[in-house]
Write a protein that holds these residues in place. Structure first.
Motif, PDB file in Angstrom:
ATOM      1  N   ASP A  12       0.879  -1.169   0.000  1.00  0.00           N
ATOM      2  CA  ASP A  12       0.000   0.000   0.000  1.00  0.00           C
ATOM      3  C   ASP A  12       0.916   1.219   0.000  1.00  0.00           C
ATOM      4  O   ASP A  12       1.762   1.360   0.877  1.00  0.00           O
ATOM      5  CB  ASP A  12      -0.885  -0.011   1.245  1.00  0.00           C
ATOM      6  CG  ASP A  12      -1.893   1.131   1.245  1.00  0.00           C
ATOM      7  OD1 ASP A  12      -1.664   2.148   0.554  1.00  0.00           O
ATOM      8  OD2 ASP A  12      -2.905   1.005   1.936  1.00  0.00           O
ATOM      9  N   TYR A  15      -1.401   6.042  -2.766  1.00  0.00           N
ATOM     10  CA  TYR A  15      -2.135   6.369  -3.989  1.00  0.00           C
ATOM     11  C   TYR A  15      -2.830   5.147  -4.571  1.00  0.00           C
ATOM     12  O   TYR A  15      -3.588   5.253  -5.523  1.00  0.00           O
ATOM     13  CB  TYR A  15      -1.192   6.935  -5.063  1.00  0.00           C
ATOM     14  CG  TYR A  15      -0.461   8.171  -4.625  1.00  0.00           C
ATOM     15  CD1 TYR A  15      -1.071   9.416  -4.681  1.00  0.00           C
ATOM     16  CD2 TYR A  15       0.844   8.088  -4.151  1.00  0.00           C
ATOM     17  CE1 TYR A  15      -0.400  10.565  -4.286  1.00  0.00           C
ATOM     18  CE2 TYR A  15       1.526   9.223  -3.759  1.00  0.00           C
ATOM     19  CZ  TYR A  15       0.905  10.457  -3.819  1.00  0.00           C
ATOM     20  OH  TYR A  15       1.563  11.587  -3.424  1.00  0.00           O
ATOM     21  N   GLY A  16      -2.519   3.977  -4.032  1.00  0.00           N
ATOM     22  CA  GLY A  16      -3.076   2.738  -4.550  1.00  0.00           C
ATOM     23  C   GLY A  16      -2.414   1.538  -3.908  1.00  0.00           C
ATOM     24  O   GLY A  16      -1.705   1.658  -2.905  1.00  0.00           O
ATOM     25  N   LYS A  40      -2.540  -0.850  -8.985  1.00  0.00           N
ATOM     26  CA  LYS A  40      -3.838  -0.180  -9.163  1.00  0.00           C
ATOM     27  C   LYS A  40      -3.819   1.158  -8.453  1.00  0.00           C
ATOM     28  O   LYS A  40      -3.828   1.213  -7.228  1.00  0.00           O
ATOM     29  CB  LYS A  40      -4.969  -1.045  -8.609  1.00  0.00           C
ATOM     30  CG  LYS A  40      -5.260  -2.257  -9.446  1.00  0.00           C
ATOM     31  CD  LYS A  40      -6.529  -2.922  -8.983  1.00  0.00           C
ATOM     32  CE  LYS A  40      -6.875  -4.072  -9.907  1.00  0.00           C
ATOM     33  NZ  LYS A  40      -8.063  -4.787  -9.482  1.00  0.00           N
ATOM     34  N   GLU A  42      -5.663   4.605  -7.427  1.00  0.00           N
ATOM     35  CA  GLU A  42      -7.058   4.936  -7.119  1.00  0.00           C
ATOM     36  C   GLU A  42      -7.695   5.647  -8.310  1.00  0.00           C
ATOM     37  O   GLU A  42      -7.115   6.585  -8.864  1.00  0.00           O
ATOM     38  CB  GLU A  42      -7.126   5.823  -5.881  1.00  0.00           C
ATOM     39  CG  GLU A  42      -6.796   5.076  -4.609  1.00  0.00           C
ATOM     40  CD  GLU A  42      -6.821   5.981  -3.389  1.00  0.00           C
ATOM     41  OE1 GLU A  42      -7.149   7.173  -3.506  1.00  0.00           O
ATOM     42  OE2 GLU A  42      -6.489   5.477  -2.309  1.00  0.00           O
ATOM     43  N   GLY A  43      -8.856   5.162  -8.734  1.00  0.00           N
ATOM     44  CA  GLY A  43      -9.604   5.791  -9.804  1.00  0.00           C
ATOM     45  C   GLY A  43      -9.091   5.527 -11.210  1.00  0.00           C
ATOM     46  O   GLY A  43      -9.565   6.122 -12.159  1.00  0.00           O
TER      47      GLY A  43
END
Length: 116
Positions: A12, A15-16, A40, A42-43
């Protein structure tokens, strides 16, 4: 302690998240291998890549540095900075620590040895 083998990877970095597998080979205190993971943000749509690693084990400290990477899959163009991992061997099957990439983004990771 021999770290050779397959490890689960989870990180983690604020930001993702990144998840995948680490394949390590140990010769003496020298480490080499590769890490394959899905990143991944975020968004955003995730992407998959692999990084080729070199490193060292000194007592209970593990240091891994990526020397190069390949993008395995991405729906969009990405710019990627190589990663470094600094961890502590908690037990024979767990390494926890912090990572940092070429942009200075830091994360917290866990490598967990996979049983055969």
């Amino acid at each position: 302690m021999d770290l050779t083998g397959k490890w689960k990877y989870k990180e983690d970095y604020g930001y993702g998240v990144a998840e995948g597998e680490l394949f390590l080979k140990q010769e003496g205190n020298d480490l080499s291998g590769r890490i394959i993971f899905t990143d991944k943000l975020e968004g955003e749509e995730g992407y998959m890549l692999q990084e080729f690693l070199v490193g060292r084990l000194e007592e209970h400290k593990v240091k891994l540095d990526a020397e190069e990477f390949d993008i395995i899959h991405s729906e969009h163009e990405i710019e990627y900075e190589l990663d470094s991992w600094f961890g502590i061997l908690v037990d024979a099957d767990t390494i926890v620590g912090v990572s940092k990439d070429g942009q200075g983004i830091k994360g917290k990771f866990t490598f967990t040895r996979e049983k055969n």
